[in-house]
Scaffold this motif. Structure first.
Motif, PDB file in Angstrom:
ATOM      1  N   ARG A 166       0.772  -1.183  -0.002  1.00  0.00           N
ATOM      2  CA  ARG A 166      -0.007  -0.052  -0.075  1.00  0.00           C
ATOM      3  C   ARG A 166       0.953   1.412   0.095  1.00  0.00           C
ATOM      4  O   ARG A 166       0.512   2.047  -0.361  1.00  0.00           O
ATOM      5  CB  ARG A 166      -0.953   0.009   1.178  1.00  0.00           C
ATOM      6  CG  ARG A 166      -1.912  -0.843   1.203  1.00  0.00           C
ATOM      7  CD  ARG A 166      -3.002  -1.135   2.180  1.00  0.00           C
ATOM      8  NE  ARG A 166      -3.779   0.029   2.468  1.00  0.00           N
ATOM      9  CZ  ARG A 166      -4.814   0.535   1.968  1.00  0.00           C
ATOM     10  NH1 ARG A 166      -5.203  -0.268   1.035  1.00  0.00           N
ATOM     11  NH2 ARG A 166      -5.142   1.754   2.344  1.00  0.00           N
ATOM     12  N   PRO A 217      -1.179   7.717  -5.201  1.00  0.00           N
ATOM     13  CA  PRO A 217      -1.417   6.711  -6.119  1.00  0.00           C
ATOM     14  C   PRO A 217      -1.335   7.270  -7.586  1.00  0.00           C
ATOM     15  O   PRO A 217      -1.510   8.441  -7.880  1.00  0.00           O
ATOM     16  CB  PRO A 217      -3.022   6.457  -5.800  1.00  0.00           C
ATOM     17  CG  PRO A 217      -3.123   7.077  -4.499  1.00  0.00           C
ATOM     18  CD  PRO A 217      -2.272   8.431  -4.313  1.00  0.00           C
ATOM     19  N   GLY A 218      -1.286   6.192  -8.478  1.00  0.00           N
ATOM     20  CA  GLY A 218      -0.988   6.765  -9.805  1.00  0.00           C
ATOM     21  C   GLY A 218      -1.029   5.597 -10.675  1.00  0.00           C
ATOM     22  O   GLY A 218      -0.806   4.407 -10.180  1.00  0.00           O
ATOM     23  N   PRO A 219      -1.593   5.844 -12.042  1.00  0.00           N
ATOM     24  CA  PRO A 219      -1.553   4.638 -13.071  1.00  0.00           C
ATOM     25  C   PRO A 219      -0.183   4.180 -13.440  1.00  0.00           C
ATOM     26  O   PRO A 219      -0.144   2.954 -13.957  1.00  0.00           O
ATOM     27  CB  PRO A 219      -2.237   5.255 -14.220  1.00  0.00           C
ATOM     28  CG  PRO A 219      -1.803   6.699 -14.158  1.00  0.00           C
ATOM     29  CD  PRO A 219      -1.660   6.957 -12.781  1.00  0.00           C
ATOM     30  N   ALA A 247       0.053   0.034 -11.006  1.00  0.00           N
ATOM     31  CA  ALA A 247      -1.297  -0.460 -11.123  1.00  0.00           C
ATOM     32  C   ALA A 247      -1.465  -1.492  -9.941  1.00  0.00           C
ATOM     33  O   ALA A 247      -0.624  -2.152  -9.654  1.00  0.00           O
ATOM     34  CB  ALA A 247      -1.590  -1.040 -12.494  1.00  0.00           C
ATOM     35  N   VAL A 248      -2.731  -1.372  -9.521  1.00  0.00           N
ATOM     36  CA  VAL A 248      -2.858  -2.510  -8.102  1.00  0.00           C
ATOM     37  C   VAL A 248      -4.104  -3.410  -8.555  1.00  0.00           C
ATOM     38  O   VAL A 248      -5.066  -3.255  -9.178  1.00  0.00           O
ATOM     39  CB  VAL A 248      -3.129  -1.585  -6.875  1.00  0.00           C
ATOM     40  CG1 VAL A 248      -3.599  -2.613  -5.685  1.00  0.00           C
ATOM     41  CG2 VAL A 248      -2.442  -0.508  -6.332  1.00  0.00           C
ATOM     42  N   PHE A 257      -6.462  -5.974  -6.508  1.00  0.00           N
ATOM     43  CA  PHE A 257      -6.851  -6.011  -5.129  1.00  0.00           C
ATOM     44  C   PHE A 257      -7.523  -7.473  -4.901  1.00  0.00           C
ATOM     45  O   PHE A 257      -7.891  -8.060  -5.697  1.00  0.00           O
ATOM     46  CB  PHE A 257      -7.929  -4.982  -4.769  1.00  0.00           C
ATOM     47  CG  PHE A 257      -7.585  -3.540  -4.866  1.00  0.00           C
ATOM     48  CD1 PHE A 257      -7.217  -2.967  -3.722  1.00  0.00           C
ATOM     49  CD2 PHE A 257      -7.619  -3.149  -5.986  1.00  0.00           C
ATOM     50  CE1 PHE A 257      -6.805  -1.851  -3.686  1.00  0.00           C
ATOM     51  CE2 PHE A 257      -7.049  -1.762  -6.430  1.00  0.00           C
ATOM     52  CZ  PHE A 257      -7.029  -0.970  -5.092  1.00  0.00           C
ATOM     53  N   ALA A 307     -12.180  -5.162  -6.663  1.00  0.00           N
ATOM     54  CA  ALA A 307     -12.659  -3.837  -6.660  1.00  0.00           C
ATOM     55  C   ALA A 307     -12.993  -3.314  -7.893  1.00  0.00           C
ATOM     56  O   ALA A 307     -12.613  -2.131  -8.255  1.00  0.00           O
ATOM     57  CB  ALA A 307     -11.374  -2.918  -6.005  1.00  0.00           C
ATOM     58  N   ARG A 320      -7.423  -4.700 -16.321  1.00  0.00           N
ATOM     59  CA  ARG A 320      -7.685  -3.136 -16.006  1.00  0.00           C
ATOM     60  C   ARG A 320      -6.227  -2.651 -15.579  1.00  0.00           C
ATOM     61  O   ARG A 320      -6.034  -1.167 -15.869  1.00  0.00           O
ATOM     62  CB  ARG A 320      -8.573  -3.095 -14.854  1.00  0.00           C
ATOM     63  CG  ARG A 320      -8.863  -1.493 -14.543  1.00  0.00           C
ATOM     64  CD  ARG A 320     -10.007  -1.560 -13.485  1.00  0.00           C
ATOM     65  NE  ARG A 320      -9.541  -1.959 -12.159  1.00  0.00           N
ATOM     66  CZ  ARG A 320     -10.525  -2.001 -10.994  1.00  0.00           C
ATOM     67  NH1 ARG A 320     -11.606  -1.428 -11.158  1.00  0.00           N
ATOM     68  NH2 ARG A 320      -9.713  -2.400  -9.774  1.00  0.00           N
TER      69      ARG A 320
END
Lengths: 258, 265
Positions: free
Chosen positions: B51, B74-76, B79-80, B82, B86, B147
């Motif tokens: 995180r 946060p920023g692209p 990429a996260v 989850f 989400a 995504r």
């Protein structure tokens, strides 16, 4: 096709009508001076629909009431939902606004009527203001609670994707809160109708509340019942329209709950 | 591009109310296109590490940086994926994947092209117009991975991404991820409590201690994988049968076991 449930509701409505007929007309258990018989109700309905009563035909009264409710409701939703979203999103906005909100909230909407009349006179504006106050509160509270109930990862996902602020509100926060927002709208609509009749009872020259008021002064139970039934039907119809809108807007949510 | 660095990172939760030290002086460097998994007992702060790279949390002391730049939001580029997917349930699969691309301000034609290739990559072509609730958990996680991948991020952060899936789906997704890593290698930080998953997927595995979490040891999996040629096996169960795999797994297991509390939990 009618299901079992439809049949059951039809039966219970028919039974209630029959009971009405029995106690007022057949047996005379309830005197016509207190509660009208179906025949009197029908005569009153025909009278107001064709010749008019309290200065106008039923349609004109109904349109006037509907107009006030829809305007008051629209103003309440247009102001209440954004405020609730904002308070839900920003702790600072909540800290600033919530105390004032909590202070004003316990005042019954009808207690605003004298002030509204003092400010805006006996016209439509005063009534719209009173309806607005009544319908505003559930819209704010539910939009606020809706935002607070959003899963944190959903918002984090949107931020991770680089979503700019307004898009975040429009495409993530508002839709995520929308099931609660619609709960608020339903309660707001209910509050609008409740308040309308009270506001029209106090001072109006047109509208269902005014019909009720005049009929009471004329000691005319048949017409009082016509007014009550009209408000009930209008309330039911608008609630139904709102439910249809909700079903369309929340198709994704309804399906998810199955 | 895409290196991650933890430099003497501490994290204290609730510093105003006494505070719980979650992370203690974390030092870790992840090279470009390297796949590092962090394993550790629950509550050890491994998710907190991820995180902080994502920019959802800030370190209490020390620095987390990506490409030598301190992470602040946060920023692209990071990429996260989850554990709970989400996804946005009111958006279709395509719209879910599209949001990050729209945020980048790309033209419609380029977005369509990239969405199409992400859908193809994750075998989602026939579900492009479905809503998330119409898909199984495994499919939903494919959407979440698509995504993330479609953004062409320098760093991919995966927070127990298969933790919410059933055992069979999990295996399929693990094999899928290995395939992805070959087609389209990325820097990956992968959090898991499943030791076998970590050994199967990662180039290196970092083992964490109980709270306050410290990095106890880092095992080099890649050299073993290459020396023993694990990649000649297609299926995860064949890899898991190899003596070299079992050996690494056992080593990590023992290391983790020492971290269990007196009651064995």
């Amino acid at each position: 096709m009618m299901g079992r449930k439809g049949l059951a509701s039809l039966t219970s409505v028919a039974a209630a009508l029959l009971l009405w007929f029995v106690v007022t007309t057949l047996t005379g258990l309830v005197s016509p001076g207190r509660f009208p018989s179906p025949a009197e109700f029908w005569q009153s309905l025909v009278q107001i629909a064709t010749r008019g009563y309290a200065g106008a035909p039923l349609l004109a009264h109904a349109v006037q009431s509907l107009k006030l409710v829809l305007l008051g409701f629209a103003v309440a939703v247009a102001t209440g939902v954004p405020l609730g979203l904002w308070m839900g999103w920003s702790r600072r906005a909540e800290a600033a606004i919530n105390p004032v909100f909590l202070l004003i909230r316990p005042i019954p909407p009808l207690a605003w009527i004298p002030l509204a009349i003092l400010w805006l006179g006996l016209g439509d504006a005063a009534k719209i203001m009173v309806i607005w106050f009544a319908a505003f509160v559930p819209s704010v509270i539910n939009a606020f609670a809706g935002v607070r109930a959003i899963d944190r990862p959903m918002i984090e996902a949107a931020r991770m994707l680089g979503t700019p602020r307004w898009r975040l509100v429009r495409e993530v926060i508002a839709p995520a809160a929308s099931p609660m927002i619609f709960t608020g709208l339903r309660l707001s609509l209910q509050a609008s109708w409740t308040t309308l009749v009270a506001a029209e009872l106090v001072g109006a020259l047109l509208g269902i509340g005014f019909v009720l008021n005049v009929a009471q002064q004329d000691i005319y139970p048949g017409m009082i019942l016509v007014g009550m039934v009209t408000v009930g039907l209008l309330g039911w119809a608008t609630t139904w329209l709102l439910a249809m809108a909700e079903q369309r807007a929340l198709a994704w949510n309804m399906a998810a709950r199955d | 591009m895409g290196s991650i660095r933890f430099d003497k990172v501490d994290k204290v939760f609730g510093p105003l109310t006494g505070g719980v030290k979650a992370l203690d002086s974390i030092d870790l460097e992840i090279a470009e296109k390297e796949f590092v998994a962090i394993v550790g007992p629950s509550g050890c702060g491994k998710t907190t590490c991820l995180r902080m790279v994502a920019g959802f949390e800030a370190p209490s002391a020390g620095v987390v940086s990506v490409n030598g730049k301190k992470v602040t939001a946060p920023g692209p580029d990071r990429a996260v994926v989850f554990q709970q997917f989400a996804l946005f349930p009111w958006k279709t699969v395509r719209e879910n994947i599209d949001l990050g691309l729209r945020n980048k301000g790309l033209a419609k034609s380029e977005r369509d092209e990239r969405i199409a290739s992400a859908l193809r990559l994750m075998n989602l072509e026939s579900h492009a117009d479905a809503f998330p609730h119409q898909l199984s958990g495994g499919m939903q996680q494919r959407v979440a991975i698509a995504r993330a991948y479609v953004l062409d991020p320098e760093v991919l952060l995966m927070d127990e991404p298969f933790g919410a899936l059933d055992a069979q789906t999990r295996v399929v997704m693990q094999e899928e991820l290995v395939r992805l890593a070959r087609v389209n290698p990325r820097t990956v930080l992968f959090i898991t409590h499943a030791v076998e998953e970590a050994v199967y997927l990662a180039d290196r595995v970092a083992v964490m201690t109980r709270r306050p979490g410290r990095i106890k040891e880092i095992l080099d999996i890649r050299s073993v994988r290459e020396a023993e040629n694990w990649d000649r096996h297609q299926k995860i169960e064949d890899v898991m049968d190899l003596e070299s795999f079992v050996h690494l797994r056992t080593q990590i297991w023992k290391s983790l076991r020492e971290e269990k509390g007196p009651l064995g939990v």
